[in-house]
Write an enzyme that holds these catalytic residues in place. Structure first.
Site, PDB file in Angstrom:
ATOM      1  CB  THR A  63     -11.133 -13.557   2.407  1.00 32.14           C
ATOM      2  OG1 THR A  63     -10.690 -13.312   3.734  1.00 32.14           O
ATOM      3  CG2 THR A  63      -9.956 -13.303   1.463  1.00 32.14           C
ATOM      4  CG  ASP A  64     -12.163 -10.560   6.825  1.00 32.59           C
ATOM      5  OD1 ASP A  64     -11.380 -11.457   6.484  1.00 32.59           O
ATOM      6  OD2 ASP A  64     -12.640 -10.471   7.987  1.00 32.59           O
ATOM      7  CD  GLU A  65      -7.056 -13.854   5.915  1.00 30.68           C
ATOM      8  OE1 GLU A  65      -5.916 -13.883   5.435  1.00 30.68           O
ATOM      9  OE2 GLU A  65      -7.519 -14.746   6.636  1.00 30.68           O
ATOM     10  CE1 TYR A  96      -7.123 -17.663   0.962  1.00 29.10           C
ATOM     11  CE2 TYR A  96      -7.092 -16.030   2.722  1.00 29.10           C
ATOM     12  CZ  TYR A  96      -7.802 -16.859   1.873  1.00 29.10           C
ATOM     13  OH  TYR A  96      -9.175 -16.889   1.914  1.00 29.10           O
ATOM     14  CE  LYS A 155     -10.354 -15.826  -1.976  1.00 28.01           C
ATOM     15  NZ  LYS A 155     -11.146 -16.856  -2.713  1.00 28.01           N
TER      16      LYS A 155
END
Ligand code: NAD
Ligand code: TDX
Length: 340
Positions: A126-128, A154, A158
């Site tokens: 994810t870009d997060e 989260y 990741k």
């Protein structure tokens, strides 16, 4: 035929990916491994289960013995790992399960892939992992060189999984790839996430909880465009590389909610501003130049047409999300599989 393991395929993006392959890529023979947590819904895979190119297995990616036995039996050519705890708000309440599934689960899949000579392991990320960008610097985007700088349990889990995956390339020479995508939306999106939550609540004339001032920005990608990108990476991506995926569709949260209300013909008086999310990332925005240059990927659906299709899907598939909200979907596996 390419024997492919898709983990987390009873969830939102994994199920869309399975349907994309079944419809467009006849060379794949697919096994879906999913634990069916609260976010996994076997009903979503009803149509896929009719195909002789598809098999469903219930199991936990973090259960090493189980994973080892499955890899030994199936001899996968490729693996795509979608399985994850995926909701930021839940990670703020209960971080531990995020570490177990997202980190230890990834480690168990990597070890089995290495042991049984899997040709390509792909980690869906994810870009997060890049943290957030300031709202005022509109010319700043996440590239693959942007440093990892996570905000939530989260995104930290990741990022750990990404780093582990890339370490298996450097240390063991494993053929791995990682993709980091922006926010997805489309069919089968679990109604705890912004877009399906707002659609389902607006249809029930319930209040729409917008965090903080509603001005945080997300970069929205229609799920099928993400699925196409992952298949291209599986097929042609370079080993050890990270690919960012996004289509330059930035919107503030409040704009998204207003668009949904307009489409449903519901009043803006349903909007309620509530307490902000802890550590709330301000803005995500992906620069997809690398995947576009190297693999020729470009998104096909812009936000205006994608959100129309999505709202229509939720209108036409009311039972799918009403069963989730009522909790009925959770019994489906027992009904379907108790005699098998
Ligand atoms: P989701 O929550 O809808 O689905 C996750 C699936 O994984 C569910 O079917 C669940 O049952 C399964 N699962 C959870 N724990 C498991 C375990 N221990 N073993 C086996 N299966 C397990 O998530 P999603 O939105 O489809 O996201 C899929 C992947 O894409 C995730 O890795 C997520 O981090 C990533 N991602 C999501 C988005 C997004 O906008 N939704 C954007 C970028 C990346
Ligand atoms: O009720 C809400 N009200 C609200 O204002 C919810 C659920 C969300 N929000 C805001 C928070 C975010 O700024 O909307 C934005 C989107 O929230 P989510 O749908 O929870 O997504 P986000 O936190 O951006 O993370 C998503 O995109 C990246 C996915 O859930 C992740 O799995 C993915 O990695």
């Amino acid at each position: 035929m390419i024997k492919l393991l898709v983990t987390g395929g009873a969830g939102f993006i994994g199920s869309n990916f399975i349907y994309y392959l079944l419809e467009n890529k006849p060379e794949y023979d697919i096994v879906c491994l999913d634990k069916l947590t609260y976010a996994g819904n076997l009903k979503t895979l009803d149509e896929a289960l009719k195909s002789d190119r598809f098999r469903f297995v219930r199991g936990d990616i973090a259960d090493r013995e189980f994973v080892d036995a499955l890899f030994k039996e199936e001899k996968f050519d490729k693996v795509v790992n979608f399985a994850a705890e995926s909701h930021v708000d839940r990670s703020i309440e209960s971080p531990e399960v995020f570490l177990r599934t997202n980190v230890m689960g990834t480690a168990s899949l990597l070890d089995a892939s290495r042991k049984y000579g899997v040709e390509r392991y792909h980690q869906v990320s994810t870009d997060e992992v890049y943290g957030d960008l300031p709202l005022e610097a509109k010319d700043l985007f996440f590239t693959e060189e942007t440093p990892i700088h996570t905000s939530s349990p989260y995104s930290a889990s990741k990022a750990s999984a990404d780093l582990l995956t890339l370490a298996y390339f450097r240390t063991y020479g494993m053929n791995v790839t990682v993709s980091r995508c922006s926010n997805n939306y489309g069919p089968y999106h679990f109604p705890e996430k912004l877009i399906p939550l707002m659609i389902s609540r607006a249809l029930n004339d319930e209040s729409l909880p917008v965090y903080g001032n509603g001005l945080n920005v997300r970069d929205w990608l229609y799920v099928e465009d993400h699925c196409k990108a992952i298949e291209m990476i599986l097929d042609k991506g370079r080993a050890g590389e990270v690919y960012n995926i996004g289509g330059h569709n930035e919107r503030t949260n409040i704009e998204v909610v207003r668009t949904i209300l307009r489409q449903l013909g519901k009043p803006e008086s349903l909007i309620t501003y509530v307490k902000d999310r802890a550590g709330h990332d301000l803005r995500y925005a992906i620069d997809p130049a690398k995947i576009s240059r190297e693999l020729g990927w470009t998104p096909e659906t812009d936000f205006d047409s994608g959100i129309k299709k999505t709202v229509e899907w939720y209108l036409n598939n009311r039972k799918w999300w009403e069963d989730i909200i009522s909790g009925e979907y959770a019994d489906y596996y027992e009904k379907m599989y108790s005699n098998k």
